[in-house]
Design a protein around this motif. Structure first.
Motif, PDB file in Angstrom:
ATOM      1  N   SER A 142      36.787  21.128  62.806  1.00  0.00           N
ATOM      2  CA  SER A 142      37.179  21.081  61.409  1.00  0.00           C
ATOM      3  C   SER A 142      38.008  19.839  61.152  1.00  0.00           C
ATOM      4  O   SER A 142      38.382  19.114  62.087  1.00  0.00           O
ATOM      5  CB  SER A 142      37.985  22.330  61.030  1.00  0.00           C
ATOM      6  OG  SER A 142      38.206  22.373  59.629  1.00  0.00           O
ATOM      7  N   PHE A 143      38.292  19.602  59.878  1.00  0.00           N
ATOM      8  CA  PHE A 143      39.132  18.472  59.510  1.00  0.00           C
ATOM      9  C   PHE A 143      40.569  18.714  59.973  1.00  0.00           C
ATOM     10  O   PHE A 143      41.016  19.858  60.094  1.00  0.00           O
ATOM     11  CB  PHE A 143      39.079  18.246  58.005  1.00  0.00           C
ATOM     12  CG  PHE A 143      37.752  17.716  57.531  1.00  0.00           C
ATOM     13  CD1 PHE A 143      37.527  16.346  57.449  1.00  0.00           C
ATOM     14  CD2 PHE A 143      36.714  18.578  57.196  1.00  0.00           C
ATOM     15  CE1 PHE A 143      36.302  15.859  57.027  1.00  0.00           C
ATOM     16  CE2 PHE A 143      35.484  18.100  56.773  1.00  0.00           C
ATOM     17  CZ  PHE A 143      35.272  16.720  56.695  1.00  0.00           C
ATOM     18  N   ALA A 144      41.288  17.632  60.210  1.00  0.00           N
ATOM     19  CA  ALA A 144      42.643  17.738  60.748  1.00  0.00           C
ATOM     20  C   ALA A 144      43.684  17.969  59.665  1.00  0.00           C
ATOM     21  O   ALA A 144      44.715  18.598  59.914  1.00  0.00           O
ATOM     22  CB  ALA A 144      42.995  16.478  61.539  1.00  0.00           C
ATOM     23  N   SER A 145      43.428  17.467  58.450  1.00  0.00           N
ATOM     24  CA  SER A 145      44.431  17.572  57.393  1.00  0.00           C
ATOM     25  C   SER A 145      43.778  17.391  56.038  1.00  0.00           C
ATOM     26  O   SER A 145      42.695  16.812  55.927  1.00  0.00           O
ATOM     27  CB  SER A 145      45.527  16.511  57.584  1.00  0.00           C
ATOM     28  OG  SER A 145      44.978  15.199  57.502  1.00  0.00           O
ATOM     29  N   VAL A 146      44.463  17.888  55.008  1.00  0.00           N
ATOM     30  CA  VAL A 146      44.037  17.694  53.617  1.00  0.00           C
ATOM     31  C   VAL A 146      45.278  17.479  52.775  1.00  0.00           C
ATOM     32  O   VAL A 146      46.256  18.225  52.895  1.00  0.00           O
ATOM     33  CB  VAL A 146      43.266  18.916  53.061  1.00  0.00           C
ATOM     34  CG1 VAL A 146      42.858  18.646  51.608  1.00  0.00           C
ATOM     35  CG2 VAL A 146      42.055  19.242  53.894  1.00  0.00           C
ATOM     36  N   GLU A 147      45.228  16.483  51.911  1.00  0.00           N
ATOM     37  CA  GLU A 147      46.303  16.249  50.939  1.00  0.00           C
ATOM     38  C   GLU A 147      45.671  16.043  49.571  1.00  0.00           C
ATOM     39  O   GLU A 147      44.882  15.120  49.375  1.00  0.00           O
ATOM     40  CB  GLU A 147      47.141  15.032  51.317  1.00  0.00           C
ATOM     41  CG  GLU A 147      48.290  14.773  50.356  1.00  0.00           C
ATOM     42  CD  GLU A 147      49.136  13.563  50.735  1.00  0.00           C
ATOM     43  OE1 GLU A 147      49.946  13.117  49.900  1.00  0.00           O
ATOM     44  OE2 GLU A 147      48.954  13.056  51.862  1.00  0.00           O
ATOM     45  N   ILE A 148      46.020  16.908  48.625  1.00  0.00           N
ATOM     46  CA  ILE A 148      45.491  16.805  47.267  1.00  0.00           C
ATOM     47  C   ILE A 148      46.530  16.112  46.401  1.00  0.00           C
ATOM     48  O   ILE A 148      47.604  16.658  46.132  1.00  0.00           O
ATOM     49  CB  ILE A 148      45.141  18.197  46.709  1.00  0.00           C
ATOM     50  CG1 ILE A 148      44.065  18.853  47.571  1.00  0.00           C
ATOM     51  CG2 ILE A 148      44.666  18.081  45.258  1.00  0.00           C
ATOM     52  CD1 ILE A 148      43.715  20.268  47.167  1.00  0.00           C
ATOM     53  N   GLY A 149      46.232  14.892  45.982  1.00  0.00           N
ATOM     54  CA  GLY A 149      47.150  14.127  45.157  1.00  0.00           C
ATOM     55  C   GLY A 149      46.754  14.159  43.695  1.00  0.00           C
ATOM     56  O   GLY A 149      45.830  14.871  43.290  1.00  0.00           O
ATOM     57  N   ASP A 150      47.437  13.372  42.873  1.00  0.00           N
ATOM     58  CA  ASP A 150      47.171  13.339  41.437  1.00  0.00           C
ATOM     59  C   ASP A 150      45.827  12.691  41.110  1.00  0.00           C
ATOM     60  O   ASP A 150      45.176  13.070  40.137  1.00  0.00           O
ATOM     61  CB  ASP A 150      48.287  12.598  40.708  1.00  0.00           C
ATOM     62  CG  ASP A 150      49.608  13.351  40.760  1.00  0.00           C
ATOM     63  OD1 ASP A 150      49.577  14.588  40.943  1.00  0.00           O
ATOM     64  OD2 ASP A 150      50.661  12.703  40.630  1.00  0.00           O
ATOM     65  N   ASP A 151      45.419  11.706  41.904  1.00  0.00           N
ATOM     66  CA  ASP A 151      44.183  10.993  41.591  1.00  0.00           C
ATOM     67  C   ASP A 151      43.270  10.809  42.788  1.00  0.00           C
ATOM     68  O   ASP A 151      42.277  10.087  42.721  1.00  0.00           O
ATOM     69  CB  ASP A 151      44.494   9.621  40.981  1.00  0.00           C
ATOM     70  CG  ASP A 151      45.415   8.779  41.859  1.00  0.00           C
ATOM     71  OD1 ASP A 151      45.674   9.184  43.010  1.00  0.00           O
ATOM     72  OD2 ASP A 151      45.860   7.717  41.394  1.00  0.00           O
ATOM     73  N   MET A 152      43.580  11.470  43.902  1.00  0.00           N
ATOM     74  CA  MET A 152      42.783  11.323  45.108  1.00  0.00           C
ATOM     75  C   MET A 152      43.026  12.515  46.027  1.00  0.00           C
ATOM     76  O   MET A 152      44.132  13.038  46.111  1.00  0.00           O
ATOM     77  CB  MET A 152      43.156  10.019  45.837  1.00  0.00           C
ATOM     78  CG  MET A 152      42.409   9.767  47.136  1.00  0.00           C
ATOM     79  SD  MET A 152      40.726   9.172  46.879  1.00  0.00           S
ATOM     80  CE  MET A 152      41.071   7.509  46.249  1.00  0.00           C
ATOM     81  N   ILE A 153      41.961  12.948  46.705  1.00  0.00           N
ATOM     82  CA  ILE A 153      42.094  13.914  47.796  1.00  0.00           C
ATOM     83  C   ILE A 153      41.912  13.140  49.091  1.00  0.00           C
ATOM     84  O   ILE A 153      40.949  12.382  49.240  1.00  0.00           O
ATOM     85  CB  ILE A 153      41.035  15.024  47.701  1.00  0.00           C
ATOM     86  CG1 ILE A 153      41.144  15.764  46.361  1.00  0.00           C
ATOM     87  CG2 ILE A 153      41.190  16.009  48.856  1.00  0.00           C
ATOM     88  CD1 ILE A 153      40.012  16.739  46.113  1.00  0.00           C
ATOM     89  N   THR A 154      42.828  13.317  50.034  1.00  0.00           N
ATOM     90  CA  THR A 154      42.764  12.612  51.310  1.00  0.00           C
ATOM     91  C   THR A 154      42.561  13.616  52.432  1.00  0.00           C
ATOM     92  O   THR A 154      43.301  14.589  52.539  1.00  0.00           O
ATOM     93  CB  THR A 154      44.045  11.807  51.563  1.00  0.00           C
ATOM     94  OG1 THR A 154      44.252  10.899  50.472  1.00  0.00           O
ATOM     95  CG2 THR A 154      43.941  11.018  52.854  1.00  0.00           C
ATOM     96  N   VAL A 155      41.529  13.395  53.228  1.00  0.00           N
ATOM     97  CA  VAL A 155      41.266  14.282  54.361  1.00  0.00           C
ATOM     98  C   VAL A 155      41.323  13.480  55.653  1.00  0.00           C
ATOM     99  O   VAL A 155      40.958  12.303  55.685  1.00  0.00           O
ATOM    100  CB  VAL A 155      39.895  14.983  54.240  1.00  0.00           C
ATOM    101  CG1 VAL A 155      39.854  15.878  53.025  1.00  0.00           C
ATOM    102  CG2 VAL A 155      38.758  13.991  54.200  1.00  0.00           C
ATOM    103  N   GLY A 156      41.804  14.136  56.697  1.00  0.00           N
ATOM    104  CA  GLY A 156      41.874  13.508  58.006  1.00  0.00           C
ATOM    105  C   GLY A 156      40.801  14.027  58.935  1.00  0.00           C
ATOM    106  O   GLY A 156      40.603  15.243  59.060  1.00  0.00           O
ATOM    107  N   LEU A 157      40.076  13.105  59.584  1.00  0.00           N
ATOM    108  CA  LEU A 157      39.060  13.495  60.552  1.00  0.00           C
ATOM    109  C   LEU A 157      39.729  14.019  61.826  1.00  0.00           C
ATOM    110  O   LEU A 157      40.829  13.598  62.181  1.00  0.00           O
ATOM    111  CB  LEU A 157      38.168  12.311  60.895  1.00  0.00           C
ATOM    112  CG  LEU A 157      37.400  11.653  59.743  1.00  0.00           C
ATOM    113  CD1 LEU A 157      36.526  10.513  60.283  1.00  0.00           C
ATOM    114  CD2 LEU A 157      36.552  12.666  59.003  1.00  0.00           C
TER     115      LEU A 157
END
Length: 300
Positions: A117-132
């Motif tokens: 699975s993905f290592a991390s998820v961060e939901i921001g105001d204008d972008m979602i960032t996921v870590g492999l």
């Protein structure tokens, strides 16, 4: 019997099923309510607002989130959605864990991810960032075609946008640095749902539901003249039709629209059945046949 994943891989290898560019943006869908959840669903799809009508509902213990899987259709593999309850401390990461593992309630659904699975998820105001999880996900696994990689990316994007409630782009990172997912661009958006989602999807009843009397069935579709036929079959998805009718969705053609109908099972003998929703097929099967979603149900 071949596994769902084997069938998906074979179908996706066809050149005619090449998907649209990942950076394309599309409209969203609405659903009356998530199956088994407590969220209040939007009944209209926003056009240009960027806010999907598929909220993640939270309680102190659990959150109801949309999770996208992959299933077969006559037109090739497409995305199907389930609403699932997950622990609310990190619902986005929990939703991705279900998605990558292929842990769907419906046995017709699967995943294109190789495991993990993905290592991390961060939901921001204008972008979602996921870590492999590691460098192995920066290139496509052996045997994964470009079409498979693109559809796998859409699984992730639609799941995360549903949890976030916004059509935000998704940025891919590895150890905090920009990275690619399966050899694709490091920032991806949602393709138009009419291109990547199954054109009929049942929300209620959920897989394995018990029903009696008259129950309400609902979901989303894009079907000819907004007509969404339904059937109840005895003896499995290919069994005898013992009841049928149709629902009228709120629209069709450009995106998926909500549909809802009452289904009377009071005349059916108690036992196991299959509830089937289809797209209307005016071609009589010449176009490959209707798209279908099925749910196993028990009539009391």
């Amino acid at each position: 019997m071949t596994s769902p994943r084997t069938r998906l891989a074979a179908a996706l290898s066809l050149p005619a099923l090449a998907l649209a560019a990942l950076t394309a943006c599309g409209d969203d869908d609405g659903d009356p309510k998530p199956a088994g959840g407590t969220a209040t669903e939007g009944t209209a799809e926003p056009s240009g607002s960027g806010e999907p009508s598929e909220p993640a509902s939270e309680t102190p213990e659990a959150a109801t989130v949309p999770v996208y899987f992959v299933g077969d259709t006559p037109q090739g593999p497409r995305l199907y959605r389930e609403f699932r309850q997950v622990e609310s401390d990190d619902p986005a990461l929990a939703a991705l864990a279900l998605m990558t593992s292929g842990d769907a309630l419906d046995p017709d659904y699967d995943t294109l991810y190789p495991g993990g699975s993905f290592a991390s998820v961060e939901i921001g105001d204008d972008m979602i960032t996921v870590g492999l999880p590691d460098e192995s996900w920066t290139t496509a696994p052996e045997g994964m075609s470009e079409a498979e990689a693109r559809l796998a990316a859409q699984q992730m994007v639609y799941t995360l946008q549903g949890v976030a409630q916004e059509r935000l782009p998704v940025s891919i990172t590895l150890d905090g640095a920009p990275a690619d997912l399966f050899g694709l661009a490091g920032e991806v958006g949602n393709d138009p749902e009419i291109d990547v989602r199954a054109l009929v999807n049942i929300t209620t009843p959920a897989e394995g539901a018990t029903v009696s009397g008259t129950f309400t069935a609902d979901g989303v579709s894009s079907s000819f003249e907004a007509t969404t036929p339904w059937e109840i079959r005895k003896g499995g998805a290919d069994g005898k039709v013992v009841a049928k009718g149709f629902a009228t969705a709120e629209g069709w053609m450009d995106k998926l629209y909500p549909w809802q109908t009452d289904v009377d099972v009071s005349d059916l003998a108690p036992g196991d059945y299959t509830f089937v929703a289809l797209t209307d097929d005016p071609s009589g099967g010449e176009g490959g046949g209707p798209m279908v979603d099925t749910k196993s149900i028990t009539v009391q």
